[in-house]
Write an enzyme that holds these catalytic residues in place. Sequence first.
Site, PDB file in Angstrom:
ATOM      1  N   ASP A  53       0.822  -1.213   0.000  1.00 22.34           N
ATOM      2  CA  ASP A  53       0.000   0.000   0.000  1.00 22.34           C
ATOM      3  C   ASP A  53       0.855   1.262   0.000  1.00 22.34           C
ATOM      4  OD1 ASP A  53      -2.094  -1.837   0.302  1.00 22.34           O
ATOM      5  OD2 ASP A  53      -2.047  -1.667   2.478  1.00 22.34           O
ATOM      6  N   GLU A 236     -11.295  -1.374  -4.191  1.00 22.94           N
ATOM      7  CA  GLU A 236     -10.648  -0.786  -3.022  1.00 22.94           C
ATOM      8  C   GLU A 236      -9.430   0.033  -3.444  1.00 22.94           C
ATOM      9  OE1 GLU A 236      -9.685  -4.146  -0.558  1.00 22.94           O
ATOM     10  OE2 GLU A 236      -7.882  -4.660  -1.700  1.00 22.94           O
ATOM     11  N   HIS A 300      -2.932  -1.308  -5.342  1.00 27.00           N
ATOM     12  CA  HIS A 300      -2.901  -0.226  -4.357  1.00 27.00           C
ATOM     13  C   HIS A 300      -1.742   0.739  -4.616  1.00 27.00           C
ATOM     14  CE1 HIS A 300      -4.604   1.012  -0.313  1.00 27.00           C
ATOM     15  NE2 HIS A 300      -3.867   2.017  -0.761  1.00 27.00           N
ATOM     16  N   ARG A 328       4.386  -8.891   0.421  1.00 28.10           N
ATOM     17  CA  ARG A 328       4.491  -8.025  -0.758  1.00 28.10           C
ATOM     18  C   ARG A 328       5.675  -7.063  -0.656  1.00 28.10           C
ATOM     19  NH1 ARG A 328      -1.692  -6.307   0.106  1.00 28.10           N
ATOM     20  NH2 ARG A 328      -0.821  -6.299   2.207  1.00 28.10           N
TER      21      ARG A 328
END
Length: 362
Positions: A53, A236, A300, A328
């Site tokens: 993110d 999202e 993201h 990630r």
Amino acid sequence: MMRIQHLVLTALLASLGVLGCRPGTVLPAVTGPEARKADAVRYFTNPIAEGADPWVLKKDSIYFSCGSANKGIYVSQSTRLTQLGERVPVWKAPATGWNAHNIWAPEIHFLEGKWYIYYTAGKEPGGPFIHQRSGVLESTTDSPFGPYRDKGMLYTGDHLADPTTVKWAIDLSPFYLNGQLYAVWSGWEENAGTDRTKQHLYLAKMSNPWTISSNRVKISSPTQPWETGGELDLNEGPELLKKREKAFVIYSTRESWLKEYRLGQLTLADTLADPMQPQNWVKSSGPVFEGTAQVLGVGHCSFTTSPDNTEDWILYHAKKTAAPGWDRDIRMQKFTWTADGYPVFGTPIPAGVPLPVPSGQK
């Protein structure tokens, strides 16, 4: 004196094997520590950091990044986009309360002369993640490193007069459009007892950086074939991207824990159009950025420019393996625009491939 200098130069060239080369001879490349140091200045490789993110804000030629770790939020700063700097903890979640656990996807913003951090949190640790809400922190100084005061939970429901009707909300991001401050986020139509609940994108007006001042409107649902078909239908991680007269919401879809995670796009063809009218947002016909066999689960993102403002860059995360999960790392690459003003993100570039650093980076 000139003859001595000539003899010294001749001897030096001979020792380097330069004299006697035929025209067109390609000399060996310079190697060694100095050459590697020069390449490190001119090129970088992905990934650039651990984590997920990614959020980066450029202000006064400094890149400020933000993330979550150890039940708190950190901020870093750097003049180099490829090296985001030391992660300095700036806020720790309280022991109890609505925001005690599951700190997700913080973003740092500079609004109305102050630093704010928007984040997601929940009152219970771990899953099911049914208690997630969105909140905001305000720096009590003029520093992005705080200290920060908690300004509370943001209202993300349908009945503004009743704060108890707040709905599940994650990934909230504020932005200005034509002088009006808005918030966009991912939410549920109704609170539920399972986190396998469909996620939509919502938009609302804000009267200041810590107050949502309107009921939400739904601007996107996972309805297209490239958004559905997996374990959970979701939209999202929405982020605003503007270029001249157009505005875009770039968002993530499919499942964040699977390799099919990807980016979609909503377009507001005219920034003078009312963004609170869902029909003014047009969804892309397919994903605008998706993984390959070498780069998995891209999503993201955030956007910024090169140090000299001549290039646009996307930062995003990718999965380290094809196995389901949230292991990630953070990556980045340059993107371009079509002649009529639409972003072109291209294909994610595999890890280890040398890429030129952003223009103007020293």
